[in-house]
Design an enzyme around this catalytic site. Sequence first.
Site, PDB file in Angstrom:
ATOM      1  N   ASP A 181      -1.209  -3.902  -3.164  1.00 14.05           N
ATOM      2  CA  ASP A 181      -1.192  -5.011  -2.197  1.00 14.05           C
ATOM      3  C   ASP A 181      -1.150  -4.340  -0.826  1.00 14.05           C
ATOM      4  OD1 ASP A 181      -0.958  -7.512  -1.057  1.00 14.05           O
ATOM      5  OD2 ASP A 181       1.201  -7.646  -1.392  1.00 14.05           O
ATOM      6  N   PRO A 233       8.349  -6.812   0.452  1.00  7.36           N
ATOM      7  CA  PRO A 233       9.718  -7.086  -0.019  1.00  7.36           C
ATOM      8  C   PRO A 233       9.822  -7.495  -1.486  1.00  7.36           C
ATOM      9  CG  PRO A 233       8.907  -8.960   1.219  1.00  7.36           C
ATOM     10  CD  PRO A 233       7.825  -7.907   1.291  1.00  7.36           C
ATOM     11  N   GLY A 234       8.709  -7.527  -2.231  1.00  8.61           N
ATOM     12  CA  GLY A 234       8.884  -7.587  -3.671  1.00  8.61           C
ATOM     13  C   GLY A 234       8.441  -8.837  -4.405  1.00  8.61           C
ATOM     14  N   GLY A 235       7.709  -9.730  -3.742  1.00  7.64           N
ATOM     15  CA  GLY A 235       7.247 -10.945  -4.431  1.00  7.64           C
ATOM     16  C   GLY A 235       6.468 -10.610  -5.706  1.00  7.64           C
ATOM     17  N   LYS A 236       5.568  -9.646  -5.582  1.00  8.71           N
ATOM     18  CA  LYS A 236       4.731  -9.311  -6.748  1.00  8.71           C
ATOM     19  C   LYS A 236       5.504  -8.469  -7.746  1.00  8.71           C
ATOM     20  CE  LYS A 236       0.906  -9.916  -3.694  1.00  8.71           C
ATOM     21  NZ  LYS A 236       1.770 -10.138  -2.497  1.00  8.71           N
ATOM     22  N   ASP A 262       7.308   1.907  -2.007  1.00 11.21           N
ATOM     23  CA  ASP A 262       6.995   1.512  -0.629  1.00 11.21           C
ATOM     24  C   ASP A 262       7.461   2.629   0.279  1.00 11.21           C
ATOM     25  OD1 ASP A 262       6.266  -1.505   0.637  1.00 11.21           O
ATOM     26  OD2 ASP A 262       7.158  -0.077   2.052  1.00 11.21           O
ATOM     27  N   ALA A 305       5.059  -2.259  -2.358  1.00 15.50           N
ATOM     28  CA  ALA A 305       5.761  -3.312  -3.094  1.00 15.50           C
ATOM     29  C   ALA A 305       6.647  -4.243  -2.282  1.00 15.50           C
ATOM     30  CB  ALA A 305       6.608  -2.657  -4.168  1.00 15.50           C
ATOM     31  N   CYS A 341      -3.813  -9.926   2.175  1.00 11.04           N
ATOM     32  CA  CYS A 341      -3.638 -11.298   2.687  1.00 11.04           C
ATOM     33  C   CYS A 341      -4.454 -11.412   3.987  1.00 11.04           C
ATOM     34  CB  CYS A 341      -2.175 -11.626   2.908  1.00 11.04           C
ATOM     35  SG  CYS A 341      -1.322 -10.456   3.977  1.00 11.04           S
ATOM     36  N   ASP A 375       5.498   7.756   0.646  1.00  7.29           N
ATOM     37  CA  ASP A 375       4.218   7.395   1.241  1.00  7.29           C
ATOM     38  C   ASP A 375       3.149   7.538   0.150  1.00  7.29           C
ATOM     39  OD1 ASP A 375       1.775   7.344   2.590  1.00  7.29           O
ATOM     40  OD2 ASP A 375       2.727   8.045   4.440  1.00  7.29           O
TER      41      ASP A 375
HETATM   42  C1  LIG Z   1       1.382  -6.488   2.273  1.00  5.37           C
HETATM   43  S1  LIG Z   1       2.917  -5.685   2.334  1.00  5.37           S
HETATM   44  C2  LIG Z   1       3.397  -5.768   0.628  1.00  5.37           C
HETATM   45  C3  LIG Z   1       3.927  -7.108   0.172  1.00  5.37           C
HETATM   46  C4  LIG Z   1       4.501  -7.019  -1.247  1.00  5.37           C
HETATM   47  N1  LIG Z   1       3.518  -6.538  -2.186  1.00  5.37           N
HETATM   48  C5  LIG Z   1       5.013  -8.347  -1.744  1.00  5.37           C
HETATM   49  O1  LIG Z   1       4.355  -9.025  -2.519  1.00  5.37           O
HETATM   50  O2  LIG Z   1       6.137  -8.712  -1.349  1.00  5.37           O
HETATM   51  C6  LIG Z   1       2.425  -4.027   2.479  1.00  5.37           C
HETATM   52  C7  LIG Z   1       3.529  -2.993   2.262  1.00  5.37           C
HETATM   53  O3  LIG Z   1       2.906  -1.702   2.275  1.00  5.37           O
HETATM   54  C8  LIG Z   1       3.836  -0.759   2.750  1.00  5.37           C
HETATM   55  N2  LIG Z   1       3.060   0.432   3.135  1.00  5.37           N
HETATM   56  C9  LIG Z   1       2.231   0.596   4.191  1.00  5.37           C
HETATM   57  N3  LIG Z   1       1.664   1.810   4.170  1.00  5.37           N
HETATM   58  C10 LIG Z   1       2.165   2.445   3.053  1.00  5.37           C
HETATM   59  C11 LIG Z   1       1.972   3.732   2.495  1.00  5.37           C
HETATM   60  N4  LIG Z   1       1.167   4.616   3.075  1.00  5.37           N
HETATM   61  N5  LIG Z   1       2.633   4.044   1.370  1.00  5.37           N
HETATM   62  C12 LIG Z   1       3.478   3.154   0.799  1.00  5.37           C
HETATM   63  N6  LIG Z   1       3.707   1.923   1.279  1.00  5.37           N
HETATM   64  C13 LIG Z   1       3.045   1.568   2.407  1.00  5.37           C
HETATM   65  C14 LIG Z   1       4.528  -1.494   3.898  1.00  5.37           C
HETATM   66  O4  LIG Z   1       5.801  -0.931   4.146  1.00  5.37           O
HETATM   67  C15 LIG Z   1       4.607  -2.930   3.338  1.00  5.37           C
HETATM   68  O5  LIG Z   1       5.872  -3.162   2.752  1.00  5.37           O
END
Ligand SMILES: C[S@@+](CC[C@H](N)C(=O)[O-])C[C@H]1O[C@@H](n2cnc3c(N)ncnc32)[C@H](O)[C@@H]1O
Length: 388
Positions: A269, A209-212, A227, A207, A322, A253
């Site tokens: 995402d 930094p939270g845009g969605k 996250d 999630a 993305c 995780d």
């Molecule tokens: C693409 S970014 C998310 C952007 C977010 N959805 C937004 O719209 O602001 C991917 C996120 O996945 C988290 N992440 C990576 N592996 C993960 C895991 N195994 N479990 C939970 N979160 C994870 C990362 O810390 C990162 O914040």
Amino acid sequence: MDNAAQVARDLPPADAALASAIAGETLRRLPDLDTMIDSATRHRLPDDSKARMVLRLALAQKIGLGTPDHALVATALPLVDGGPRRLVHGVLGTLLRKGVPALDAPGLPEAVEERWRAAWGEEAVQAARRAIAYRPPLDLSFADQAAESEFPEGNSLAPLHRRLEAHGAITMLPGFGDGRWWVQDLAASLPARLVPASANSVLDACAAPGGKTMQLAAAGHEVTALDRSESRLARLTDNLGRTGLRAKTVVADALDWMPEQPFDAVLLDAPCSATGTFRRHPEVLYRARPAIIEQGADLQARLLARAAGWVRPGGSLVYAVCSLEPQEGEERIEAFLGEQADFHLERAPLLVDGVTPHERGWLRVLPGMLESQGGLDGFFTAHLVRKA
Ligand SMILES: C[S@@+](CC[C@H](N)C(=O)[O-])C[C@H]1O[C@@H](n2cnc3c(N)ncnc32)[C@H](O)[C@@H]1O
């Protein structure tokens, strides 16, 4: 933290912004800058030589920031004091006298062009070249219709969206303190728009930094934002605080977390190569080597399999990356459908004019789409529905 990151952190904000702008302008045009440098040297300068680095930075400032010649020379030469000063002075002087071209459709790294040409065709590669030359416009997402209609600037390309062409500091834009909008590329706002309005409980599985999360909360869903990064989740909490929106947050995780009960919808995402964000972050094109993309695809497959188990029968799983790499988008979803017989692909609606849903039902955003209106980040999103 490496040395460069530490130095950048210690700079006064104006210097840090200039350093970041110079680095960005250099990365936007690196292959062409190197060709230009090679055209003015008798022997090829090693890729990691100080002389080449300083010349790249100077030429990028000329092209991308319009820095006057005398200022370029005055800032470049002290960087090579006690070293290849005469060489740099000579090459820079030759190139400046010849006239430096505008480079408004610079080449991307060769490996990226080959990959994208094979996946999306020559037209998309040419559009990506035009897109990387300039910083993209700024997209804002709004919490509700009232907030959007009160905002004084910009074009709306979708509900709850405005696009600004030129802007100063984001914190100085009207309404920042009131938290009625947040910055989010229009392409990145598509996945949350696929979550059915009827879903009550929604998990935003990666999630921060939270845009969605903010879009989902603003749409009235009961959101759980998960996250694994505590520091990134702290930014999400700040963002929720600023916008006055609510979500339950979980640091965990996703590969070993289990919810108490399934959700009406899960938005995944997933972490990815982020090559779709190359207009804002040209460095991603140099990081996303094939091995990194493969590792990403493996992680995405594991996250998708976990997330599928958290969707209630009849519920939705929205997947997003993305990325402009088919291994992280189309191929992930086809593989998922091959393994998960109780999910089908739901056809996405037309959410933005110019982003036509693919015949398989997903949304694939490519360079060149909406180009005359400022373009979009490269993106992929698909809506999967679990059998009732
Ligand atoms: C693409 S970014 C998310 C952007 C977010 N959805 C937004 O719209 O602001 C991917 C996120 O996945 C988290 N992440 C990576 N592996 C993960 C895991 N195994 N479990 C939970 N979160 C994870 C990362 O810390 C990162 O914040």
